[in-house]
Each structure stands twice: as structure tokens, then as C-alpha cells.
Design a protein around this motif. Sequence first.
Motif, PDB file in Angstrom:
ATOM      1  N   UNK A 223      21.626 -42.428 -12.440  1.00 46.71           N
ATOM      2  CA  UNK A 223      20.213 -42.592 -12.795  1.00 46.71           C
ATOM      3  C   UNK A 223      19.316 -41.619 -12.028  1.00 46.71           C
ATOM      4  N   UNK A 224      19.809 -41.096 -10.900  1.00 41.38           N
ATOM      5  CA  UNK A 224      19.012 -40.163 -10.104  1.00 41.38           C
ATOM      6  C   UNK A 224      19.263 -38.705 -10.473  1.00 41.38           C
ATOM      7  N   UNK A 225      20.175 -38.477 -11.424  1.00 43.95           N
ATOM      8  CA  UNK A 225      20.472 -37.121 -11.886  1.00 43.95           C
ATOM      9  C   UNK A 225      20.009 -37.003 -13.332  1.00 43.95           C
ATOM     10  N   UNK A 226      19.146 -36.051 -13.623  1.00 45.74           N
ATOM     11  CA  UNK A 226      18.685 -35.954 -15.009  1.00 45.74           C
ATOM     12  C   UNK A 226      19.820 -35.449 -15.901  1.00 45.74           C
ATOM     13  N   UNK A 227      19.696 -35.699 -17.176  1.00 49.82           N
ATOM     14  CA  UNK A 227      20.783 -35.409 -18.109  1.00 49.82           C
ATOM     15  C   UNK A 227      21.155 -33.930 -18.127  1.00 49.82           C
ATOM     16  N   UNK A 228      20.152 -33.066 -18.017  1.00 52.41           N
ATOM     17  CA  UNK A 228      20.425 -31.627 -18.039  1.00 52.41           C
ATOM     18  C   UNK A 228      21.272 -31.225 -16.832  1.00 52.41           C
ATOM     19  N   UNK A 229      20.938 -31.756 -15.656  1.00 56.98           N
ATOM     20  CA  UNK A 229      21.708 -31.424 -14.451  1.00 56.98           C
ATOM     21  C   UNK A 229      23.119 -31.984 -14.539  1.00 56.98           C
ATOM     22  N   UNK A 230      23.249 -33.192 -15.093  1.00 53.98           N
ATOM     23  CA  UNK A 230      24.580 -33.774 -15.242  1.00 53.98           C
ATOM     24  C   UNK A 230      25.442 -32.916 -16.167  1.00 53.98           C
ATOM     25  N   UNK A 231      24.861 -32.443 -17.242  1.00 55.57           N
ATOM     26  CA  UNK A 231      25.614 -31.548 -18.147  1.00 55.57           C
ATOM     27  C   UNK A 231      26.021 -30.272 -17.432  1.00 55.57           C
ATOM     28  N   UNK A 232      25.156 -29.769 -16.550  1.00 55.17           N
ATOM     29  CA  UNK A 232      25.477 -28.558 -15.786  1.00 55.17           C
ATOM     30  C   UNK A 232      26.682 -28.792 -14.883  1.00 55.17           C
ATOM     31  N   UNK A 233      26.727 -29.962 -14.225  1.00 55.32           N
ATOM     32  CA  UNK A 233      27.843 -30.267 -13.331  1.00 55.32           C
ATOM     33  C   UNK A 233      29.153 -30.325 -14.116  1.00 55.32           C
ATOM     34  N   UNK A 235      29.773 -29.038 -17.101  1.00 55.79           N
ATOM     35  CA  UNK A 235      30.075 -27.707 -17.642  1.00 55.79           C
ATOM     36  C   UNK A 235      30.596 -26.782 -16.547  1.00 55.79           C
ATOM     37  N   UNK A 236      30.039 -26.891 -15.336  1.00 54.53           N
ATOM     38  CA  UNK A 236      30.505 -26.058 -14.222  1.00 54.53           C
ATOM     39  C   UNK A 236      31.927 -26.385 -13.840  1.00 54.53           C
ATOM     40  N   UNK A 237      32.267 -27.666 -13.830  1.00 53.78           N
ATOM     41  CA  UNK A 237      33.642 -28.086 -13.541  1.00 53.78           C
ATOM     42  C   UNK A 237      34.600 -27.508 -14.581  1.00 53.78           C
ATOM     43  N   UNK A 238      34.242 -27.639 -15.851  1.00 52.72           N
ATOM     44  CA  UNK A 238      35.102 -27.133 -16.919  1.00 52.72           C
ATOM     45  C   UNK A 238      35.230 -25.616 -16.857  1.00 52.72           C
ATOM     46  N   UNK A 239      34.110 -24.926 -16.632  1.00 51.22           N
ATOM     47  CA  UNK A 239      34.126 -23.462 -16.592  1.00 51.22           C
ATOM     48  C   UNK A 239      34.965 -22.953 -15.421  1.00 51.22           C
ATOM     49  N   UNK A 289      43.115 -23.008 -20.092  1.00 50.84           N
ATOM     50  CA  UNK A 289      42.518 -24.315 -20.370  1.00 50.84           C
ATOM     51  C   UNK A 289      41.307 -24.205 -21.296  1.00 50.84           C
ATOM     52  N   UNK A 290      41.066 -25.265 -22.042  1.00 57.74           N
ATOM     53  CA  UNK A 290      39.801 -25.490 -22.723  1.00 57.74           C
ATOM     54  C   UNK A 290      39.401 -26.945 -22.481  1.00 57.74           C
ATOM     55  N   UNK A 291      38.107 -27.242 -22.605  1.00 55.90           N
ATOM     56  CA  UNK A 291      37.634 -28.571 -22.270  1.00 55.90           C
ATOM     57  C   UNK A 291      36.612 -29.072 -23.291  1.00 55.90           C
ATOM     58  N   UNK A 292      36.553 -30.385 -23.434  1.00 61.17           N
ATOM     59  CA  UNK A 292      35.571 -31.030 -24.298  1.00 61.17           C
ATOM     60  C   UNK A 292      34.916 -32.164 -23.513  1.00 61.17           C
ATOM     61  N   UNK A 293      33.588 -32.165 -23.385  1.00 64.29           N
ATOM     62  CA  UNK A 293      32.929 -33.220 -22.621  1.00 64.29           C
ATOM     63  C   UNK A 293      33.017 -34.567 -23.328  1.00 64.29           C
ATOM     64  N   UNK A 294      33.090 -35.622 -22.555  1.00 69.93           N
ATOM     65  CA  UNK A 294      33.113 -36.974 -23.105  1.00 69.93           C
ATOM     66  C   UNK A 294      32.577 -37.922 -22.033  1.00 69.93           C
ATOM     67  N   UNK A 295      32.717 -39.204 -22.249  1.00 71.99           N
ATOM     68  CA  UNK A 295      32.297 -40.194 -21.263  1.00 71.99           C
ATOM     69  C   UNK A 295      33.355 -41.268 -21.133  1.00 71.99           C
ATOM     70  N   UNK A 296      33.669 -41.651 -19.908  1.00 67.95           N
ATOM     71  CA  UNK A 296      34.705 -42.661 -19.669  1.00 67.95           C
ATOM     72  C   UNK A 296      34.273 -43.577 -18.534  1.00 67.95           C
TER      73      UNK A 296
END
Length: 351
Positions: A223-233, A235-239, A289-296
Motif C-alpha cells: 500500500x506504500x508503493x504506488x502501482x507504477x513503482x511496483x511495476x518498475x520493480x 520489470x527490473x527483476x525480469x529484465x 529467459x522471458x517473463x510474464x508479470x502476474x500476481x500470486x
Amino acid sequence: MSEVFSARTVDTAAEATEGSDLARARDGDDAAFTRLVAPLRRELHAHCYRMLGSTHDADDALQDALLRAWRGLARFEGRSSLRSWLYTVATHTCLDTVERRGRRALPIDLGPSSDRAVLGDTPLNDVAWLGPYPDAGLAGGLAGPEARYEQREAVELAFVAALQHLPGNQRAALLLFEVLGFSVAEIATTMDTSTASVNSALQRARTIVAEKVPSRTQQQTLREIDDARLREIVAGFSAALESGDADALVALLTEDVTWSMPPLAHWYHGLEAVTDFAVRVPLTGCGSWRHAPTGANGQPAVGCYLWNDDAGAYLAWSVNVLTLRGEHVAEITSFVGPDYFTPFGLPASLP
């Protein structure tokens, strides 16, 4: 005033429809029974997962529970809600499964961490492993006023893993009280025991869970991380994995990060050990590797795909669930196996 009247009219109509379907179901109308349970399937499935730590086991338990409910519908006297009664049936079904199969584990439960990468690590197929749960399967639920855990908090990996250390009766009591908001008296009726026994089970369960679950939940962190920053994290992990960039990966991790990969027994703790594993295995030793974001489990996750020359495609390899502390990754849990991808709606391969 008209909105209140309209809402009351809708509620009354819904109650009448439910009553009509219940009467039909008792007369053997399976379509009416299907309509009755349809709004509750997702939350019942999540309850079974919390009890059992496996989506596959939850599928089987829910199917079995609904069959038991259908066959025993004549015994439902209406003294409680249909929802409460179905939770009773589902809980007993899960307790039967727990008694037969025991608890599910993560690598951290089996032994100490490894200081260096273990090459050629082989799966332990005789261990019942904890599995991930797709966020798409989560429903808001109708928890009562006494429930302490939010529905998403109650599927976080740390919480579900802690539940596996509880005997079945304690696990059930904690979930019914803390997640679903059942009263102690209702739980005693559900489990055919005394309120004193329920209170004792709750006390012991809370003590064990408190020892194993971080005081700060993932939901509080996210809740303290905005959605854009979370996507960056994410995406950075996957990249970093796709490009083999160890420095970029390390920059995302906490000093005490852990990385585990059920069904592989070895796991790694601390930046030095995790970096050694990452450099020698996924970054350089596996291929492309290739990656696809999801939620678990109410947490950010990525589906990881590994290139396969024979298939000429990237094939499903693991679902990686990320546990964050602040804006850094504190835990990586890689659930290895293509069977995990189907419940997440992820494809079996990428071109």
C-alpha cells in the motif's frame, strides 16, 4: 430514500430466489444447487487453499465438499446461513485431507541454507510442497466483524506457510475466527467441540503464527508503493534475469534476501549466497529467459519461461513470487514446474 428502498427490494428478491433454489435443490434439482453455491465458490476455494497450501488440493477438496453438501443438503436445517454451513462442510473435508497427507513445506522448513550455489540440484518429489495461489482466484469474502486478517493478507506466503506448522484443528480454528469472522461458539459447533477447546486452539495457533509471520504484512508494504513503482520493480527483476545483469539484480535485493525453489531442497540466504547462486545458475547457467508479470498470494509475481531449442519456444519453468520490504525484494520463492501456470491463466510457452 428511493435508493434504500431499491436496495431492500433487491435483497428481498435475492433472499426469495435463494429460498426457492434451496427448496428445489432439496428436491434433487442439481441446477438449483449450482446456482446456490456459485457466488461462494471462490471464497470457499481460497479457504481450502489456506487450509491445505495447494491449489490442486484445494480443487479436489472443494469438489469433494460440494459433493458432500449436495448429498447432505437434507441435513441443512437453516439454523445458520447456507454460507456458514458450506464452510463447515469444506472445513471438515480439508481436515480429512490434512489427516491423510500431513502438512506442506518450503525448503526453509527442511534444513539450513546453502552458502554457495548447488549445481545439479535435483527435485525432492517425496515432499509435499507448498504451492502458490493466483490472485485472480481471490474474492472479497464476507468476513464477520471479529476477523483480523484481510482476505489478501490471509493468502500471503508467510501466513499460509505458518499455517502448515499447525495441527489441523488449530489451523481451522484460526482461519474461521481470524479470517472469516466466525464466533467461538460457531466454531465449536462447526468442529463439534467445546468453546474452551476452541479458545485453547486459538491461543496455541496465534503463538505459533506470531513467531513465524513478519509483523508487517505484504499488504501493508504494497500500500506504500504506488502501482507504477511496483511495476518498475517487477520489470527490473525480469529484465535483470533476461539480460544476465547481476548488478541490476543485486540492486533490487535486501542484504538478508532469501531465494528458494521448491521442489529443490537447497535454498540461499544473504546477499552473498543469493548472488553466487544467481550468477552461476539463472544468469549464466540456464539459457535465455522471458517473463510474464502476474500476481500470486496477494504479492507481485512473474511467470518465468526458459528457451528450449527442441520446442523452438520459451517454455513455462517457474512462478516466482516476490516478497518486498520497502522497495526491495526480501524473498524470492520460485515454484518450479509448468503445472503451476494453468491456474494463473499463463500460457505454456512464449514465442
